[in-house]
Design a protein around this motif. Structure first.
Motif, PDB file in Angstrom:
ATOM      1  N   ALA A 159     -12.430 -29.201  28.153  1.00 11.59           N
ATOM      2  CA  ALA A 159     -13.255 -29.974  27.636  1.00 11.59           C
ATOM      3  C   ALA A 159     -13.861 -28.927  26.436  1.00 11.59           C
ATOM      4  CB  ALA A 159     -14.449 -30.347  28.517  1.00 11.59           C
ATOM      5  N   LYS A 160     -14.365 -29.662  25.262  1.00 13.52           N
ATOM      6  CA  LYS A 160     -14.910 -28.864  24.159  1.00 13.52           C
ATOM      7  C   LYS A 160     -15.798 -29.769  23.339  1.00 13.52           C
ATOM      8  CE  LYS A 160     -10.982 -28.413  21.432  1.00 13.52           C
ATOM      9  NZ  LYS A 160     -10.048 -27.303  20.865  1.00 13.52           N
ATOM     10  N   VAL A 161     -16.778 -29.497  22.590  1.00 12.93           N
ATOM     11  CA  VAL A 161     -17.643 -30.208  21.994  1.00 12.93           C
ATOM     12  C   VAL A 161     -17.232 -30.213  20.571  1.00 12.93           C
ATOM     13  CG1 VAL A 161     -19.994 -30.444  21.070  1.00 12.93           C
ATOM     14  CG2 VAL A 161     -19.875 -29.986  23.403  1.00 12.93           C
ATOM     15  N   MET A 162     -16.806 -31.396  20.032  1.00 12.15           N
ATOM     16  CA  MET A 162     -16.365 -31.390  18.452  1.00 12.15           C
ATOM     17  C   MET A 162     -17.214 -32.425  18.013  1.00 12.15           C
ATOM     18  SD  MET A 162     -12.383 -31.169  19.567  1.00 12.15           S
ATOM     19  CE  MET A 162     -11.979 -30.547  17.883  1.00 12.15           C
ATOM     20  N   VAL A 163     -17.187 -32.677  16.576  1.00 13.64           N
ATOM     21  CA  VAL A 163     -17.866 -33.609  15.954  1.00 13.64           C
ATOM     22  C   VAL A 163     -16.550 -34.076  14.742  1.00 13.64           C
ATOM     23  CG1 VAL A 163     -20.021 -32.841  15.696  1.00 13.64           C
ATOM     24  CG2 VAL A 163     -18.494 -32.078  13.802  1.00 13.64           C
ATOM     25  N   ARG A 164     -16.572 -35.467  14.452  1.00 13.58           N
ATOM     26  CA  ARG A 164     -15.901 -35.871  13.298  1.00 13.58           C
ATOM     27  C   ARG A 164     -16.556 -35.726  11.895  1.00 13.58           C
ATOM     28  NH1 ARG A 164     -13.596 -41.877  14.043  1.00 13.58           N
ATOM     29  NH2 ARG A 164     -13.214 -41.090  16.036  1.00 13.58           N
ATOM     30  N   GLN A 165     -15.405 -35.077  11.354  1.00 12.98           N
ATOM     31  CA  GLN A 165     -15.747 -34.695   9.702  1.00 12.98           C
ATOM     32  C   GLN A 165     -15.650 -36.196   9.117  1.00 12.98           C
ATOM     33  OE1 GLN A 165     -12.920 -31.625   8.839  1.00 12.98           O
ATOM     34  NE2 GLN A 165     -14.749 -30.117   8.819  1.00 12.98           N
ATOM     35  N   GLU A 166     -16.046 -36.044   7.733  1.00  9.37           N
ATOM     36  CA  GLU A 166     -15.855 -37.277   7.065  1.00  9.37           C
ATOM     37  C   GLU A 166     -14.551 -37.820   6.623  1.00  9.37           C
ATOM     38  OE1 GLU A 166     -18.014 -36.899   3.434  1.00  9.37           O
ATOM     39  OE2 GLU A 166     -19.782 -35.947   4.095  1.00  9.37           O
ATOM     40  N   ILE A 167     -13.640 -36.891   6.606  1.00 12.25           N
ATOM     41  CA  ILE A 167     -12.387 -37.197   6.559  1.00 12.25           C
ATOM     42  C   ILE A 167     -11.555 -37.819   7.887  1.00 12.25           C
ATOM     43  CG2 ILE A 167     -11.900 -35.920   4.361  1.00 12.25           C
ATOM     44  CD1 ILE A 167     -10.491 -33.811   6.267  1.00 12.25           C
ATOM     45  N   GLY A 168     -12.093 -37.674   8.756  1.00 11.08           N
ATOM     46  CA  GLY A 168     -11.667 -38.274  10.245  1.00 11.08           C
ATOM     47  C   GLY A 168     -11.064 -37.233  11.117  1.00 11.08           C
ATOM     48  N   ASP A 169     -11.040 -36.038  10.712  1.00 13.15           N
ATOM     49  CA  ASP A 169     -10.598 -34.890  11.862  1.00 13.15           C
ATOM     50  C   ASP A 169     -11.853 -34.708  12.506  1.00 13.15           C
ATOM     51  OD1 ASP A 169      -8.120 -35.319  10.430  1.00 13.15           O
ATOM     52  OD2 ASP A 169      -8.449 -33.426   9.069  1.00 13.15           O
TER      53      ASP A 169
END
Length: 100
Positions: A42-52
């Motif tokens: 598990a890790k914390v991630m955010v979605r960038q504007e381009i979807g990645d």
């Protein structure tokens, strides 16, 4: 081995105000649906504007625990060493803000 990524979106309030005595967190339960032992990361991630998605734990002071474990096969498994502590097929992840 088939890798099945699951993306759940959760929100966590800030712990920046240490004086309120609150630790804000959210939990997510992950359950193994396979009939084999499976590692879990598990890790914390955010979605960038381009979807990645990008890992952001340091930038946003977010953390998740546990970060790694093995999940027992679907339905759990007995523990030969201690029958009172069977192996679980699920894990509760806690996502929290580390504050300042």
């Amino acid at each position: 081995t088939v890798c099945k990524a699951q993306t759940d979106i959760v929100s966590v309030r800030s712990n920046a105000n240490k004086m309120d005595g609150m630790v804000h967190a959210t939990t997510v339960v992950i359950q193994n649906q396979e009939r084999t032992w499976e590692p879990f990361y598990a890790k914390v991630m955010v979605r960038q504007e381009i979807g990645d998605f990008v890992e952001v734990e340091r930038e946003y002071q977010l953390s998740v625990k546990p970060r790694f474990t093995h999940l027992a096969p679907r339905g759990g498994a007995s523990n030969a060493c201690d029958a009172n502590k069977p192996y679980s097929d699920s894990v509760e992840l806690k996502v929290f803000h580390q504050g300042n």
